[in-house]
Write a protein that holds these residues in place. Structure first.
Motif, PDB file in Angstrom:
ATOM      1  N   VAL A 143      17.138  -4.767   5.452  1.00  0.00           N
ATOM      2  CA  VAL A 143      17.974  -4.605   6.523  1.00  0.00           C
ATOM      3  C   VAL A 143      19.460  -4.969   6.162  1.00  0.00           C
ATOM      4  CG1 VAL A 143      18.769  -5.463   8.873  1.00  0.00           C
ATOM      5  CG2 VAL A 143      16.553  -5.382   8.356  1.00  0.00           C
ATOM      6  N   THR A 144      20.295  -3.977   6.165  1.00  0.00           N
ATOM      7  CA  THR A 144      21.560  -3.995   5.748  1.00  0.00           C
ATOM      8  C   THR A 144      22.864  -4.148   6.831  1.00  0.00           C
ATOM      9  OG1 THR A 144      21.732  -1.710   5.547  1.00  0.00           O
ATOM     10  CG2 THR A 144      21.127  -2.667   3.425  1.00  0.00           C
ATOM     11  N   GLN A 145      23.592  -4.923   6.489  1.00  0.00           N
ATOM     12  CA  GLN A 145      24.492  -4.862   7.338  1.00  0.00           C
ATOM     13  C   GLN A 145      26.001  -4.655   6.791  1.00  0.00           C
ATOM     14  OE1 GLN A 145      22.724  -9.003   9.263  1.00  0.00           O
ATOM     15  NE2 GLN A 145      24.746  -8.672   9.789  1.00  0.00           N
ATOM     16  N   ASN A 146      27.009  -3.795   7.592  1.00  0.00           N
ATOM     17  CA  ASN A 146      28.341  -3.885   7.068  1.00  0.00           C
ATOM     18  C   ASN A 146      29.466  -3.729   7.947  1.00  0.00           C
ATOM     19  OD1 ASN A 146      28.306  -3.178   3.971  1.00  0.00           O
ATOM     20  ND2 ASN A 146      26.600  -1.721   4.793  1.00  0.00           N
ATOM     21  N   PRO A 147      30.530  -4.426   7.927  1.00  0.00           N
ATOM     22  CA  PRO A 147      30.693  -5.154   6.593  1.00  0.00           C
ATOM     23  C   PRO A 147      30.296  -6.635   6.470  1.00  0.00           C
ATOM     24  CG  PRO A 147      32.536  -5.542   8.096  1.00  0.00           C
ATOM     25  CD  PRO A 147      31.671  -4.765   8.676  1.00  0.00           C
ATOM     26  N   ARG A 148      30.230  -7.340   5.250  1.00  0.00           N
ATOM     27  CA  ARG A 148      29.604  -8.594   5.359  1.00  0.00           C
ATOM     28  C   ARG A 148      30.776  -9.574   5.849  1.00  0.00           C
ATOM     29  NH1 ARG A 148      25.883  -9.876   1.596  1.00  0.00           N
ATOM     30  NH2 ARG A 148      26.108 -11.946   2.586  1.00  0.00           N
ATOM     31  N   TYR A 149      31.965  -9.192   5.598  1.00  0.00           N
ATOM     32  CA  TYR A 149      32.985  -9.981   5.730  1.00  0.00           C
ATOM     33  C   TYR A 149      33.985  -9.339   6.784  1.00  0.00           C
ATOM     34  CZ  TYR A 149      30.810 -13.222   2.313  1.00  0.00           C
ATOM     35  OH  TYR A 149      29.924 -13.686   1.636  1.00  0.00           O
ATOM     36  N   LEU A 150      34.531  -9.889   7.773  1.00  0.00           N
ATOM     37  CA  LEU A 150      35.595  -9.164   8.389  1.00  0.00           C
ATOM     38  C   LEU A 150      36.571 -10.232   9.166  1.00  0.00           C
ATOM     39  CD1 LEU A 150      36.899  -6.497   9.626  1.00  0.00           C
ATOM     40  CD2 LEU A 150      35.060  -6.608  11.167  1.00  0.00           C
TER      41      LEU A 150
ATOM     42  N   LYS B 262      39.202  -3.164  18.299  1.00  0.00           N
ATOM     43  CA  LYS B 262      37.784  -2.699  18.464  1.00  0.00           C
ATOM     44  C   LYS B 262      37.147  -2.625  16.954  1.00  0.00           C
ATOM     45  CE  LYS B 262      34.636   0.883  19.690  1.00  0.00           C
ATOM     46  NZ  LYS B 262      34.565   2.164  20.861  1.00  0.00           N
ATOM     47  N   LEU B 263      35.810  -3.426  17.175  1.00  0.00           N
ATOM     48  CA  LEU B 263      35.250  -3.195  15.836  1.00  0.00           C
ATOM     49  C   LEU B 263      33.905  -2.900  15.768  1.00  0.00           C
ATOM     50  CD1 LEU B 263      33.458  -5.976  14.859  1.00  0.00           C
ATOM     51  CD2 LEU B 263      35.974  -6.966  15.282  1.00  0.00           C
ATOM     52  N   THR B 264      33.128  -2.305  14.980  1.00  0.00           N
ATOM     53  CA  THR B 264      31.765  -2.074  14.736  1.00  0.00           C
ATOM     54  C   THR B 264      31.100  -2.897  13.635  1.00  0.00           C
ATOM     55  OG1 THR B 264      32.154  -0.085  16.194  1.00  0.00           O
ATOM     56  CG2 THR B 264      30.144  -0.463  14.976  1.00  0.00           C
ATOM     57  N   VAL B 265      30.133  -3.366  13.880  1.00  0.00           N
ATOM     58  CA  VAL B 265      29.240  -3.931  12.648  1.00  0.00           C
ATOM     59  C   VAL B 265      27.934  -3.024  12.497  1.00  0.00           C
ATOM     60  CG1 VAL B 265      28.147  -6.059  11.408  1.00  0.00           C
ATOM     61  CG2 VAL B 265      30.066  -6.199  13.119  1.00  0.00           C
ATOM     62  N   THR B 266      27.846  -2.380  11.561  1.00  0.00           N
ATOM     63  CA  THR B 266      26.591  -1.463  11.483  1.00  0.00           C
ATOM     64  C   THR B 266      25.485  -2.418  10.905  1.00  0.00           C
ATOM     65  OG1 THR B 266      27.123  -0.806   9.203  1.00  0.00           O
ATOM     66  CG2 THR B 266      28.128   0.483  10.998  1.00  0.00           C
ATOM     67  N   CYS B 267      24.098  -1.880  11.527  1.00  0.00           N
ATOM     68  CA  CYS B 267      23.203  -2.551  10.921  1.00  0.00           C
ATOM     69  C   CYS B 267      21.936  -1.314  10.837  1.00  0.00           C
ATOM     70  CB  CYS B 267      22.422  -3.499  12.054  1.00  0.00           C
ATOM     71  SG  CYS B 267      20.747  -3.973  11.752  1.00  0.00           S
ATOM     72  N   SER B 268      21.310  -1.340   9.545  1.00  0.00           N
ATOM     73  CA  SER B 268      20.329  -0.466   9.278  1.00  0.00           C
ATOM     74  C   SER B 268      18.970  -0.938   8.447  1.00  0.00           C
ATOM     75  CB  SER B 268      20.903   0.560   8.356  1.00  0.00           C
ATOM     76  OG  SER B 268      20.134   1.743   7.946  1.00  0.00           O
ATOM     77  N   GLN B 269      18.030  -0.390   9.020  1.00  0.00           N
ATOM     78  CA  GLN B 269      16.723  -0.725   8.473  1.00  0.00           C
ATOM     79  C   GLN B 269      15.976   0.477   7.903  1.00  0.00           C
ATOM     80  OE1 GLN B 269      13.583  -0.177   9.755  1.00  0.00           O
ATOM     81  NE2 GLN B 269      14.187   0.256  12.219  1.00  0.00           N
TER      82      GLN B 269
END
Lengths: 114, 117
Positions: free
Chosen positions: A4-11, A18-25
């Motif tokens: 499972v990846t997340q981006n960004p790791r730090y923000l 407005k911001l979006t944190v992505t998650c992908s598996q």
């Protein structure tokens, strides 16, 4: 490799931007979730998704939005971040692999809202 | 509504000694119960889970937990602590009526385990 990846790791951001944190598996899992982790409070579930286009609120959904347009992605959206959303965020997915249930957490996204 | 209480936010044990991390839950429906481990700067890993059947559940790294309905407990144990067990441990509960829970997990506040050489 299953992950499972997340981006960004730090923000670091400012209130209201407005911001979006992505998650992908990459495991074709049906179930995905978002959590926030705060000292002394453990992990609290924000939203979860049972499948594409199926999402539901967890324990602390206020101030967050999610979408599940594709099975692999489950972005977390903060429309107008506030300092109380400063936290460590984890995405997780769960599903079957070789008839065994597997669950994976992402590495976390550390968010600071000024 | 469900809740989890982990007694002791910090537990220290000597290397080779018994590890016992306590978890009590409250649930108005049959629960599924979980233990997770979090190593520094990493995400959570599932250690073990209780769904149905045998109440003594074995997990990875030599850990096990026993579901005791009468005591509403799901304590985590390991006979002999190893330095690599130093981490934070979280107990969690979900609703058993919907297969692996309905994905709505409620976590405890965590117990940080320190191993003394």
């Amino acid at each position: 490799e299953a992950q499972v990846t997340q981006n960004p790791r730090y923000l670091i951001t400012v209130t209201g931007k407005k911001l979006t944190v992505t998650c992908s598996q990459n495991m074709n899992h049906e179930y995905m979730s978002w959590y926030r982790q705060d000292p002394g409070l453990g992990l609290r579930q924000i939203y979860y998704s049972m499948n594409v286009e199926v999402t539901d609120k967890g324990d602390v959904p206020e101030g967050y939005k999610v979408s599940r347009k594709e099975k692999r992605n489950f972005p977390l959206i903060l429309e107008s971040p506030s300092p109380n959303q400063t936290s460590l965020y984890f995405c997780a997915s769960r599903g079957l692999a070789d008839l065994q249930e597997t669950q994976y957490f992402g590495p976390g996204t550390r968010l600071l809202v000024l | 509504a469900q809740s989890v209480t982990q007694l002791g936010s910090h537990v220290s044990v000597s290397e080779g000694a018994l590890v016992l991390l306590r978890c009590n839950y409250s649930s108005s429906v049959p629960p599924y119960l979980f233990w997770y481990v979090q190593y520094p700067n990493q995400g959570l890993q599932l250690l073990l889970k209780y769904t149905t059947g045998a109440t003594l559940v074995k997990g990875i790294n030599g850990f096990e937990a026993e579901f005791k309905k009468s005591e509403t407990s799901f304590h985590l144990t390991k006979p002999s602590a190893h330095m690599s067990d130093a981490a934070e441990y979280f107990c969690a509960v979900s609703d058993a009526r919907t297969n692996f829970g309905n994905e709505k997990l409620t976590f405890g506040t965590g117990t940080r385990l320190t191993i003394i050489p």
